[in-house]
Scaffold this active site. Structure first.
Site, mmCIF file in Angstrom:
data_model
loop_
_atom_site.group_PDB
_atom_site.id
_atom_site.type_symbol
_atom_site.label_atom_id
_atom_site.label_comp_id
_atom_site.label_asym_id
_atom_site.label_seq_id
_atom_site.Cartn_x
_atom_site.Cartn_y
_atom_site.Cartn_z
ATOM 1 C CE1 TYR A 118 -4.101 2.079 0.683
ATOM 2 C CE2 TYR A 118 -2.739 3.025 2.214
ATOM 3 C CZ TYR A 118 -3.951 3.137 1.460
ATOM 4 O OH TYR A 118 -4.905 4.122 1.358
ATOM 5 C CE LYS A 156 -3.827 4.981 -1.552
ATOM 6 N NZ LYS A 156 -4.745 5.375 -2.439
#
Length: 250
Positions: free
Chosen positions: A151, A155
């Site tokens: 993640y 991001k």
């Protein structure tokens, strides 16, 4: 405000739904895109009940063929889109030594591949119009977060993607900016609470203690920033990442 056609991905609930409702209240027609079209009905109905125009579209943003079909449908039902909010995302949290290749690929596929495919498909309409707004959802996790190697990488990648879009598309009247939320109360963070063995309300209160403003964020906090980024007067704001986290620390 001039009515534009906006697409918001991952808009069936949470942050995406709040952004879709806010853009509709700002006077835009909104395509509510999510993996399950049936799940978009609540957001779509809320927009229509308030007098706005909206359509729900089911699509896997990581599938190039489905993305192309989704954009064609938006053009046919609402008009050419010139606002795109890449919000769709998933979690597959785990420590690195436990994380599978499928966990890695799934998260980067939805976040990065999805944003790439959606943006590539929509930018042609923006360039033709000589006007466009792209808003990508990053996260404070881009700065690193335990158990989120996939993640965090996705991001952080969204930020680099945003800045490159700003350079390439700015000359055509298209801006690209990113929002990096901190801790936001959503179904996703409630699921995280349950996964670590806590009641969501207790988890939210615990997280709020670490935030300078003394509260957890709400989806509407993110929607407010998205609303600014897509305005006419935001044309000189390009390639920026705004951390909406209740303070300067992630």
């Amino acid at each position: 405000m001039t009515e534009r056609v906006a697409i918001v991905t991952g808009a069936a609930r949470g942050i995406g739904a709040a952004i879709a409702r806010r853009l509709a209240s700002d006077g835009h027609a909104v395509a509510v895109v999510d993996l399950d079209e049936a799940a978009t009905s609540e957001t779509v109905e809320a927009i229509r009940a308030a007098g706005g125009r909206a359509v729900g579209v089911g699509a896997d943003v990581a599938d190039e063929t489905l993305v192309a079909s989704a954009i064609e449908r938006v053009v046919a039902e609402l008009g050419a889109p010139t606002i795109l909010v890449n919000n769709a995302g998933i979690l597959r949290d785990n420590l690195l030594f436990k994380m599978t290749a499928d966990d890695w690929d799934a998260v980067l596929g939805v976040h990065l591949r999805g944003a790439f495919l959606m943006t590539k498909a929509v930018q042609a309409h923006m360039v033709d119009a000589g006007w466009g707004r792209i808003v990508n959802l990053s996260s404070t996790s881009a700065l690193g977060n335990r158990g989120q190697a996939n993640y965090a990488a996705a991001k952080a990648g969204m930020q680099g993607f945003t800045k490159t879009l700003a350079i390439e598309l700015g000359r055509f009247g298209v801006t690209a900016n990113a929002i990096a939320p901190g801790f936001i109360v959503t179904e996703m963070t409630a699921s995280t609470a349950r996964r670590v063995g806590m009641e969501p309300d207790d988890f939210f209160a615990l997280m709020a203690k670490e935030i300078p403003v003394g509260r957890a964020g709400e989806p509407d906090d993110i929607a407010a920033v998205a609303s600014f980024f897509v305005r006419e007067e935001a044309s000189f704001t390009n390639g920026q990442v705004i951390y909406v986290a209740g303070g300067p620390r992630a």
